[in-house]
Scaffold this active site. Structure first.
Site, PDB file in Angstrom:
ATOM      1  N   SER A   9      31.235  59.905  47.426  1.00  0.00           N
ATOM      2  CA  SER A   9      31.474  60.793  46.270  1.00  0.00           C
ATOM      3  C   SER A   9      30.173  61.326  45.687  1.00  0.00           C
ATOM      4  CB  SER A   9      32.229  60.027  45.192  1.00  0.00           C
ATOM      5  OG  SER A   9      33.370  59.426  45.744  1.00  0.00           O
ATOM      6  N   THR A  32      33.640  55.106  50.338  1.00  0.00           N
ATOM      7  CA  THR A  32      34.586  54.032  50.034  1.00  0.00           C
ATOM      8  C   THR A  32      35.817  54.572  49.327  1.00  0.00           C
ATOM      9  OG1 THR A  32      32.781  52.450  49.839  1.00  0.00           O
ATOM     10  CG2 THR A  32      34.857  51.859  48.785  1.00  0.00           C
ATOM     11  N   CYS A  33      35.610  55.395  48.308  1.00  0.00           N
ATOM     12  CA  CYS A  33      36.709  55.851  47.458  1.00  0.00           C
ATOM     13  C   CYS A  33      37.815  56.495  48.280  1.00  0.00           C
ATOM     14  CB  CYS A  33      36.167  56.826  46.417  1.00  0.00           C
ATOM     15  SG  CYS A  33      37.450  57.559  45.420  1.00  0.00           S
ATOM     16  N   CYS A  55      39.644  53.741  46.137  1.00  0.00           N
ATOM     17  CA  CYS A  55      40.536  54.340  45.128  1.00  0.00           C
ATOM     18  C   CYS A  55      41.755  55.043  45.698  1.00  0.00           C
ATOM     19  CB  CYS A  55      39.770  55.376  44.296  1.00  0.00           C
ATOM     20  SG  CYS A  55      38.025  55.083  44.093  1.00  0.00           S
ATOM     21  N   LYS A 115      44.179  52.918  47.982  1.00  0.00           N
ATOM     22  CA  LYS A 115      44.671  51.861  47.081  1.00  0.00           C
ATOM     23  C   LYS A 115      45.768  52.400  46.163  1.00  0.00           C
ATOM     24  CE  LYS A 115      43.280  51.709  43.258  1.00  0.00           C
ATOM     25  NZ  LYS A 115      42.040  51.211  42.765  1.00  0.00           N
ATOM     26  N   TYR A 140      38.471  43.690  39.537  1.00  0.00           N
ATOM     27  CA  TYR A 140      39.301  44.879  39.819  1.00  0.00           C
ATOM     28  C   TYR A 140      40.123  44.718  41.107  1.00  0.00           C
ATOM     29  CZ  TYR A 140      36.804  48.304  36.737  1.00  0.00           C
ATOM     30  OH  TYR A 140      36.293  49.018  35.701  1.00  0.00           O
ATOM     31  N   ILE A 141      39.405  44.476  42.221  1.00  0.00           N
ATOM     32  CA  ILE A 141      40.072  44.566  43.520  1.00  0.00           C
ATOM     33  C   ILE A 141      41.083  43.434  43.693  1.00  0.00           C
ATOM     34  CG2 ILE A 141      39.696  44.540  46.030  1.00  0.00           C
ATOM     35  CD1 ILE A 141      37.053  45.958  45.585  1.00  0.00           C
ATOM     36  N   GLU A 179      44.212  44.157  41.629  1.00  0.00           N
ATOM     37  CA  GLU A 179      44.933  45.319  42.163  1.00  0.00           C
ATOM     38  C   GLU A 179      45.682  44.949  43.446  1.00  0.00           C
ATOM     39  OE1 GLU A 179      42.350  49.050  40.347  1.00  0.00           O
ATOM     40  OE2 GLU A 179      42.064  48.560  42.440  1.00  0.00           O
ATOM     41  N   GLY A 192      33.494  40.893  44.914  1.00  0.00           N
ATOM     42  CA  GLY A 192      32.392  41.779  44.565  1.00  0.00           C
ATOM     43  C   GLY A 192      31.888  42.571  45.757  1.00  0.00           C
ATOM     44  N   HIS A 201      56.746  63.111  21.274  1.00  0.00           N
ATOM     45  CA  HIS A 201      57.900  62.223  21.230  1.00  0.00           C
ATOM     46  C   HIS A 201      58.976  62.658  22.205  1.00  0.00           C
ATOM     47  CE1 HIS A 201      60.491  59.247  19.389  1.00  0.00           C
ATOM     48  NE2 HIS A 201      61.456  60.147  19.361  1.00  0.00           N
ATOM     49  N   GLU A 221      52.321  58.216  22.043  1.00  0.00           N
ATOM     50  CA  GLU A 221      52.363  58.562  20.617  1.00  0.00           C
ATOM     51  C   GLU A 221      52.024  57.363  19.736  1.00  0.00           C
ATOM     52  OE1 GLU A 221      56.229  59.603  18.873  1.00  0.00           O
ATOM     53  OE2 GLU A 221      57.201  58.604  20.554  1.00  0.00           O
TER      54      GLU A 221
HETATM   55  P1  NDP Z   1      34.245  42.519  40.589  1.00  0.00           P
HETATM   56  O1  NDP Z   1      32.813  42.377  40.317  1.00  0.00           O
HETATM   57  O2  NDP Z   1      35.101  43.317  39.661  1.00  0.00           O
HETATM   58  O3  NDP Z   1      34.908  41.068  40.689  1.00  0.00           O
HETATM   59  C1  NDP Z   1      34.414  40.110  41.580  1.00  0.00           C
HETATM   60  C2  NDP Z   1      35.192  38.840  41.350  1.00  0.00           C
HETATM   61  O4  NDP Z   1      34.860  37.917  42.366  1.00  0.00           O
HETATM   62  C3  NDP Z   1      34.866  38.174  40.023  1.00  0.00           C
HETATM   63  O5  NDP Z   1      36.058  37.701  39.461  1.00  0.00           O
HETATM   64  C4  NDP Z   1      33.944  37.040  40.433  1.00  0.00           C
HETATM   65  O6  NDP Z   1      34.055  35.900  39.633  1.00  0.00           O
HETATM   66  C5  NDP Z   1      34.477  36.689  41.788  1.00  0.00           C
HETATM   67  N1  NDP Z   1      33.470  36.070  42.633  1.00  0.00           N
HETATM   68  C6  NDP Z   1      32.220  36.505  42.888  1.00  0.00           C
HETATM   69  N2  NDP Z   1      31.594  35.676  43.737  1.00  0.00           N
HETATM   70  C7  NDP Z   1      32.468  34.692  44.019  1.00  0.00           C
HETATM   71  C8  NDP Z   1      32.396  33.533  44.827  1.00  0.00           C
HETATM   72  N3  NDP Z   1      31.303  33.218  45.510  1.00  0.00           N
HETATM   73  N4  NDP Z   1      33.483  32.728  44.881  1.00  0.00           N
HETATM   74  C9  NDP Z   1      34.591  33.023  44.179  1.00  0.00           C
HETATM   75  N5  NDP Z   1      34.713  34.101  43.396  1.00  0.00           N
HETATM   76  C10 NDP Z   1      33.657  34.933  43.309  1.00  0.00           C
HETATM   77  O7  NDP Z   1      34.322  43.044  42.085  1.00  0.00           O
HETATM   78  P2  NDP Z   1      35.479  43.658  42.946  1.00  0.00           P
HETATM   79  O8  NDP Z   1      35.184  43.205  44.328  1.00  0.00           O
HETATM   80  O9  NDP Z   1      36.815  43.375  42.367  1.00  0.00           O
HETATM   81  O10 NDP Z   1      35.219  45.218  42.802  1.00  0.00           O
HETATM   82  C11 NDP Z   1      33.921  45.770  43.006  1.00  0.00           C
HETATM   83  C12 NDP Z   1      33.707  46.944  42.109  1.00  0.00           C
HETATM   84  O11 NDP Z   1      34.434  48.052  42.590  1.00  0.00           O
HETATM   85  C13 NDP Z   1      34.216  46.745  40.693  1.00  0.00           C
HETATM   86  O12 NDP Z   1      33.263  46.138  39.892  1.00  0.00           O
HETATM   87  C14 NDP Z   1      34.517  48.132  40.233  1.00  0.00           C
HETATM   88  O13 NDP Z   1      33.369  48.666  39.643  1.00  0.00           O
HETATM   89  C15 NDP Z   1      34.843  48.870  41.517  1.00  0.00           C
HETATM   90  N6  NDP Z   1      36.292  49.103  41.589  1.00  0.00           N
HETATM   91  C16 NDP Z   1      36.877  49.937  40.689  1.00  0.00           C
HETATM   92  C17 NDP Z   1      38.233  50.157  40.716  1.00  0.00           C
HETATM   93  C18 NDP Z   1      38.873  51.041  39.700  1.00  0.00           C
HETATM   94  O14 NDP Z   1      38.182  51.837  39.086  1.00  0.00           O
HETATM   95  N7  NDP Z   1      40.177  50.911  39.464  1.00  0.00           N
HETATM   96  C19 NDP Z   1      39.089  49.529  41.707  1.00  0.00           C
HETATM   97  C20 NDP Z   1      38.378  48.648  42.599  1.00  0.00           C
HETATM   98  C21 NDP Z   1      37.030  48.464  42.537  1.00  0.00           C
HETATM   99  P3  NDP Z   1      33.201  35.698  38.281  1.00  0.00           P
HETATM  100  O15 NDP Z   1      33.849  36.629  37.307  1.00  0.00           O
HETATM  101  O16 NDP Z   1      33.410  34.273  37.961  1.00  0.00           O
HETATM  102  O17 NDP Z   1      31.792  36.039  38.611  1.00  0.00           O
END
Ligand code: NDP
Length: 472
Positions: A36, A63-64, A69, A72, A199-200, A203, A283, A457, A462
């Site tokens: 993007s 990716t998107c 996105c 998904k 997020y992922i 979702e 992540g 409405h 609203e």
């Molecule tokens: P996130 O950073 O949102 O979440 C990662 C999750 O994985 C956290 O809950 C984290 O836990 C956990 N985690 C990390 N390391 C470990 C580990 N070693 N063992 C167990 N759990 C772990 O990443 P996502 O992969 O969900 O998404 C990546 C990015 O993509 C998002 O941050 C977002 O910006 C983007 N995205 C946006 C979307 C949208 O706009 N709708 C949709 C999908 C992705 P902890 O919290 O404890 O660190």
């Protein structure tokens, strides 16, 4: 010496330098990565008459478009039909008692749509006049890019290589898949384990559950979506449980082993789960490995993301970077905005600035989250005196359709200025509704502005202009 030249001579000197530069370089801008951000930067630069190249090794749209996105959201739509089939009965419709899903049709129709979008991206790049290289580009030094065994000199190189899913290493981690593979599964499993609380994870837990897969969401922390408003993330957790997702908080996976029937997942609470699929949504990391940044002065952070200044310039003045690879805000619309700011900086007036505050965002979990501004926790930490308005109600669809969904809306107001500083919604159409609220917050709307706005409405939206009772 320049100090002795008058302004006319200076302009000449500038002109000569530009002439020299354009002879010296094959491209004004060489973009690595056609996601993007990269594509937007390339097209905008080309529209300003710059000679632009884009190199992409994998898929156009990044990716998107390919594994994020867009597909998904198509899967989210697919996963919502069972509830709609159920609701339709109250509206007089008869559908088979057990509607069935063909995963193959869904997956392949999705892939066909993504291929259509890949073609559109191809045309967009073509029509902009930029050259598109199908191959892996690497940086060979300042101003130097190699792709398909040829080297090109570029006045500016833009790294827009995005991110890649991260799966931690542990015994059996090779059996886990990432969101990338979710889009191309041969079959849907009967049971799935999704790991993560971001997020992922939420979702895909919603998607799998809606598609009829017994879904377990395993998260190491106590609260899902921990960076969002707690009241909202609690509502999401309750809503997901009500829809049938099995949520295991404060839980980690010790080991995954392959069995004759699928996978056995050993948890740190001494219990085991059997599943056909384990999805790690833990992540994403910046895609910089092997890119050649070390041949320049550009600096990478410990996590591999590229360090840039306010103008997206790295420590090497010929190399810029934006989007997921810089690890600021990993959202498509942010990368696109960054691209516009960058092109203005390089080829325009240089006045555009990106403002990372009040970025509206949505999580397409089920129930859906839309949010802009501060969470209640952040607002309490940053402001002396806030008012919180909350409304929680049943969506109108349910009056005839039944179902357990609720909608929760929340406004957070700074009492000193009356400004709305946080706006959150959990429930149907939250993303659509919060986009407009994002404009209101960006414009500095006060609670009085919200109150003076006439509602639409009957709608859920609203409620945002009719909330009068402070919850806290
Ligand atoms: P996130 O950073 O949102 O979440 C990662 C999750 O994985 C956290 O809950 C984290 O836990 C956990 N985690 C990390 N390391 C470990 C580990 N070693 N063992 C167990 N759990 C772990 O990443 P996502 O992969 O969900 O998404 C990546 C990015 O993509 C998002 O941050 C977002 O910006 C983007 N995205 C946006 C979307 C949208 O706009 N709708 C949709 C999908 C992705 P902890 O919290 O404890 O660190």
């Amino acid at each position: 010496m320049a100090g002795h030249l008058n302004s006319e001579q200076l302009n000449h000197e500038q002109l000569n330098k530009e002439q020299l530069d354009s002879e010296q370089y094959d491209y004004d801008l060489f973009v690595i990565g056609a996601g993007s951000g990269g594509v937007r930067a390339a097209r905008m630069a080309a529209s300003k008459g710059k000679k632009v190249a884009v190199a992409e090794e994998r898929y156009l749209g990044g990716t998107c478009v390919n594994v994020g996105c867009v597909p998904k959201k198509l899967f989210v739509y697919a996963s919502q039909f069972p509830e709609l089939f159920h609701a339709s009965a109250g509206y007089g419709w008869s559908v088979p008692a057990q509607p069935t899903l063909s995963w193959a049709i869904l997956r392949d129709n999705k892939t066909a749509e993504i291929e259509r979008l890949n073609g559109i991206y191809n045309n967009l790049i073509d029509n902009s006049g930029a050259d598109l290289f199908d191959g892996r580009a690497t940086i060979a030094g300042p101003h130097l890019v190699t792709v398909n065994d040829k080297a090109y000199r570029a006045r500016t190189i833009l790294v827009a290589t995005g991110g890649w899913p991260y799966i931690p290493e542990f015994p059996g981690s090779e059996h886990a898949i990432s969101s990338n593979e979710m889009f191309f599964l041969d079959d849907l499993p009967k049971t799935a384990v999704v790991v993560g609380g971001g997020y992922i994870a939420v979702e895909f837990a919603g998607i799998l559950n809606g598609l009829g897969v017994e879904t377990h969401l395993v998260y190491r922390g106590p609260n899902l979506l921990k960076s969002f408003d707690r009241e909202m993330s609690d509502k999401i957790k309750d809503g997901m449980v009500a829809k049938g997702v099995n949520i295991h908080l404060n839980t980690e996976i010790n080991e995954i082993t392959k069995t004759s029937t699928g996978l056995s997942v050993a948890l740190n609470n001494q219990s085991d789960m059997q599943a056909g699929l384990v999805l790690y949504a833990t992540g994403r990391q910046a895609n910089t490995a092997g890119l050649g940044l070390e041949t320049t002065a550009a600096v990478m952070a410990k996590n591999g993301s590229v360090v840039v200044d306010d103008n997206f310039c790295t420590a090497d003045p010929s190399i810029y970077a934006l989007g997921d690879v810089i690890d600021r805000v990993q959202l498509t619309p942010v990368a696109i905005q960054e691209a516009m700011v960058l092109v203005d900086h390089l080829y325009g007036e240089g006045l555009a600035r990106i403002d990372y505050s009040d970025i509206p965002t949505a999580v397409f979990c089920q129930p859906e989250l839309g949010t802009v501004g501060l969470s209640e926790e952040q607002a309490r930490a940053e402001y002396q005196d806030i008012a919180v308005y909350v409304s929680d109600f049943k969506p109108m669809l349910q009056t005839l359709g039944g179902g357990a969904d609720r909608i929760t809306m929340k406004l957070i107001v700074d009492n000193a200025t009356d400004k709305v500083i946080g706006c959150h919604m959990v429930g149907e159409h939250a993303a659509e509704i919060i986009q407009g609220m994002g404009i209101a917050l960006k414009a500095g709307a006060t609670k009085a502005h919200f109150d003076a706005t006439v509602g639409i409405h009957p709608s859920a939206a609203e409620e945002f202009v009719t909330m009068r009772e402070k919850a806290r």
